[in-house]
Write a protein that holds these residues in place. Structure first.
Motif, PDB file in Angstrom:
ATOM      1  N   TYR A  15       0.642  -1.461  -0.162  1.00  0.00           N
ATOM      2  CA  TYR A  15      -0.160   0.158   0.285  1.00  0.00           C
ATOM      3  C   TYR A  15       1.180   1.336   0.569  1.00  0.00           C
ATOM      4  CZ  TYR A  15      -4.548  -2.427   0.634  1.00  0.00           C
ATOM      5  OH  TYR A  15      -5.009  -3.140   0.718  1.00  0.00           O
ATOM      6  N   GLY A  16       2.675   1.033  -0.082  1.00  0.00           N
ATOM      7  CA  GLY A  16       3.083   2.398  -0.013  1.00  0.00           C
ATOM      8  C   GLY A  16       3.283   2.470   1.483  1.00  0.00           C
ATOM      9  N   MET A  17       3.319   2.119   2.505  1.00  0.00           N
ATOM     10  CA  MET A  17       3.757   2.866   3.628  1.00  0.00           C
ATOM     11  C   MET A  17       4.469   1.513   4.094  1.00  0.00           C
ATOM     12  SD  MET A  17      -0.452   2.501   4.240  1.00  0.00           S
ATOM     13  CE  MET A  17      -0.644   3.215   6.097  1.00  0.00           C
ATOM     14  N   SER A  18       5.011   2.333   5.047  1.00  0.00           N
ATOM     15  CA  SER A  18       6.170   1.365   5.733  1.00  0.00           C
ATOM     16  C   SER A  18       5.377   1.134   7.714  1.00  0.00           C
ATOM     17  CB  SER A  18       6.958   1.937   5.653  1.00  0.00           C
ATOM     18  OG  SER A  18       7.487   3.370   6.135  1.00  0.00           O
ATOM     19  N   PHE A  19       6.423   0.887   8.116  1.00  0.00           N
ATOM     20  CA  PHE A  19       6.133   1.318   9.911  1.00  0.00           C
ATOM     21  C   PHE A  19       6.389   2.467   9.840  1.00  0.00           C
ATOM     22  CE2 PHE A  19       7.527  -3.813  10.831  1.00  0.00           C
ATOM     23  CZ  PHE A  19       6.332  -4.192  10.327  1.00  0.00           C
ATOM     24  N   ASP A  20       7.242   3.191   9.527  1.00  0.00           N
ATOM     25  CA  ASP A  20       7.786   4.494   9.454  1.00  0.00           C
ATOM     26  C   ASP A  20       5.625   5.557   9.471  1.00  0.00           C
ATOM     27  OD1 ASP A  20       9.615   4.624  10.150  1.00  0.00           O
ATOM     28  OD2 ASP A  20      11.094   5.246   7.988  1.00  0.00           O
ATOM     29  N   ASP A  21       5.053   4.797   8.846  1.00  0.00           N
ATOM     30  CA  ASP A  21       4.225   5.694   8.743  1.00  0.00           C
ATOM     31  C   ASP A  21       2.315   5.352  10.105  1.00  0.00           C
ATOM     32  OD1 ASP A  21       4.305   6.456   6.597  1.00  0.00           O
ATOM     33  OD2 ASP A  21       3.986   4.782   5.414  1.00  0.00           O
ATOM     34  N   ILE A  22       2.789   4.385  11.190  1.00  0.00           N
ATOM     35  CA  ILE A  22       2.720   3.755  11.804  1.00  0.00           C
ATOM     36  C   ILE A  22       2.718   3.675  12.991  1.00  0.00           C
ATOM     37  CG2 ILE A  22       0.935   2.718  11.084  1.00  0.00           C
ATOM     38  CD1 ILE A  22       2.731  -0.184  11.251  1.00  0.00           C
ATOM     39  N   LYS A  23       2.803   3.991  14.535  1.00  0.00           N
ATOM     40  CA  LYS A  23       2.906   3.710  15.555  1.00  0.00           C
ATOM     41  C   LYS A  23       3.331   1.996  16.370  1.00  0.00           C
ATOM     42  CE  LYS A  23       1.627   7.820  17.070  1.00  0.00           C
ATOM     43  NZ  LYS A  23       0.180   9.359  17.976  1.00  0.00           N
ATOM     44  N   VAL A  24       4.317   1.797  16.326  1.00  0.00           N
ATOM     45  CA  VAL A  24       4.974   0.359  15.940  1.00  0.00           C
ATOM     46  C   VAL A  24       4.481  -0.417  17.312  1.00  0.00           C
ATOM     47  CG1 VAL A  24       6.064  -1.431  15.935  1.00  0.00           C
ATOM     48  CG2 VAL A  24       5.793   0.390  13.881  1.00  0.00           C
ATOM     49  N   ARG A  25       3.551  -1.521  17.554  1.00  0.00           N
ATOM     50  CA  ARG A  25       3.842  -2.009  19.171  1.00  0.00           C
ATOM     51  C   ARG A  25       4.349  -3.523  18.597  1.00  0.00           C
ATOM     52  NH1 ARG A  25       3.618   2.099  19.927  1.00  0.00           N
ATOM     53  NH2 ARG A  25       3.138   3.336  21.226  1.00  0.00           N
ATOM     54  N   ASP A  26       4.693  -4.272  19.234  1.00  0.00           N
ATOM     55  CA  ASP A  26       4.979  -5.307  19.255  1.00  0.00           C
ATOM     56  C   ASP A  26       4.528  -6.561  20.091  1.00  0.00           C
ATOM     57  OD1 ASP A  26       7.275  -5.038  16.877  1.00  0.00           O
ATOM     58  OD2 ASP A  26       8.522  -4.333  18.386  1.00  0.00           O
ATOM     59  N   LEU A  27       3.518  -7.184  20.104  1.00  0.00           N
ATOM     60  CA  LEU A  27       3.084  -7.766  21.150  1.00  0.00           C
ATOM     61  C   LEU A  27       2.035  -8.879  20.380  1.00  0.00           C
ATOM     62  CD1 LEU A  27       0.396  -4.601  21.835  1.00  0.00           C
ATOM     63  CD2 LEU A  27       2.481  -5.277  23.470  1.00  0.00           C
ATOM     64  N   SER A  28       2.332 -10.037  21.635  1.00  0.00           N
ATOM     65  CA  SER A  28       1.341 -10.726  21.412  1.00  0.00           C
ATOM     66  C   SER A  28      -0.037 -11.319  21.176  1.00  0.00           C
ATOM     67  CB  SER A  28       1.820 -12.141  22.198  1.00  0.00           C
ATOM     68  OG  SER A  28       1.169 -10.942  23.655  1.00  0.00           O
TER      69      SER A  28
END
Length: 326
Positions: free
Chosen positions: A171-184
């Motif tokens: 979709y032309g996006m990356s993790f920089d476009d969201i606030k990433v959380r690494d969760l189970s």
């Protein structure tokens, strides 16, 4: 002189008998199966006891024993990624994994960076591990709507995290476009419920218990993957297939299109061809004996869908006989 010769002869004979006894007394493990079509034991690496792989492995192990006479020892593990290392170390002969994970393993990518595993061959795919983008927010209706939102992308180093990154990329996006959380998965749905995160990527067979729990208290929505984006992802990453989250799952009113990876069985390449042929035939011709909800998806006709690595010659022989190809 004659007495000394007799003594030396006796010593030599005793030494030879000890060597032969030692060789004959070695216990042959499943890791010694190379070139031996008389394998007596196969070890199957599954997952945790609370997951899907473990019970399926137990049922398949019984089928293998009943149909081929080869005993099957089922062991627990950390599932997909760990199972690839277990096979590499000859601690198992057959393992459950996902089509994307084994692809990364054979190429030395992502969580296997610098640790390429060349000794893996495919036996067959099983059932979809559906990629579900879960939310309860009414303003998140598309992948683009995730921009600026707090999104769980799965545990660090997980296949789910790679799925999320690849979908955003489409979709032309990356993790920089969201606030990433690494969760189970459980922590993801708990975060959605308490409002600390807005959405979560979850890769698992549907219905997924963590999402079912959320749907019991909140109105769940699944964000769709557009058909053109799904096609692009499949072209770039052949381990994906098109899938959907069915209507009435999590109380949703209509089926939602998405993509999935597939769970699959992987074997060590040094397993004898006739053994893998017998095991493949036993599993795919006795799926009626697998008493599990996922059994409905396990079919010879679809066992090469999403296959991301080369087939073991024994498995290929079986599918060739059935007229099934990729």
């Amino acid at each position: 002189m004659k007495r000394r010769s007799l003594f030396l002869g006796a010593v030599i004979m005793l030494s030879l008998s000890m060597i032969l006894a030692a060789c004959g007394g070695e216990k042959k493990s499943s890791g010694d199966a190379k070139g031996d079509s008389k394998v007596k034991l196969l070890t199957i690496a599954t997952g945790g006891t609370g997951g899907t792989y473990y019970p399926l492995g137990g049922m398949m192990g019984k089928i293998i024993k009943d149909e081929t006479g080869i005993n099957a020892d089922v062991i627990t593990s950390g599932a997909s990624s760990e199972n690839m290392a277990i096979l590499k170390d000859n601690k198992a002969d057959i393992a459950f994994t996902q089509t994307d994970i084994v692809s990364y393993a054979t190429k030395g990518e992502l969580m296997f960076d610098g640790k390429k595993i060349d000794s893996l061959k495919g036996l067959g795919t099983l059932y979809p591990e559906t990629i579900q983008i879960v939310t309860t927010k009414s303003d998140i209706k598309s992948v683009e709507d995730l921009k600026g939102k707090v999104v769980s992308v799965g545990a660090a180093g997980s296949g789910t995290r790679a799925n999320a990154e690849q979908i955003l990329e489409a979709y032309g996006m990356s993790f920089d476009d969201i606030k990433v959380r690494d969760l189970s998965f459980d922590d993801s749905t708990a975060g959605i419920q308490d409002g600390s995160i807005d959405a979560a990527f979850i890769t698992a067979g549907t219905p997924t218990s963590a999402v079912e729990g959320l749907s019991a208290t909140d109105t769940v929505s699944i964000v769709p993957i557009d058909a053109d984006k799904a096609d692009a992802l499949i072209e770039k990453y052949p381990f994906y297939i098109k899938d959907e989250v069915p209507a009435d799952t999590y109380k949703i009113k209509e089926a939602v299109p998405t993509i999935a990876v597939l769970s699959m069985l992987v074997v060590r390449e040094d397993l004898p061809e006739d053994v893998v042929y017998k095991v493949t035939k036993a599993i795919y011709e006795n799926t009626d004996k697998i008493k599990h909800s996922k059994a409905q998806f396990i079919k010879a006709e679809s066992a090469l869908n999403g296959m991301s690595i080369d087939l073991h010659p024994g498995a290929k022989k079986y599918f060739d006989e059935k007229g099934i190809s990729q």
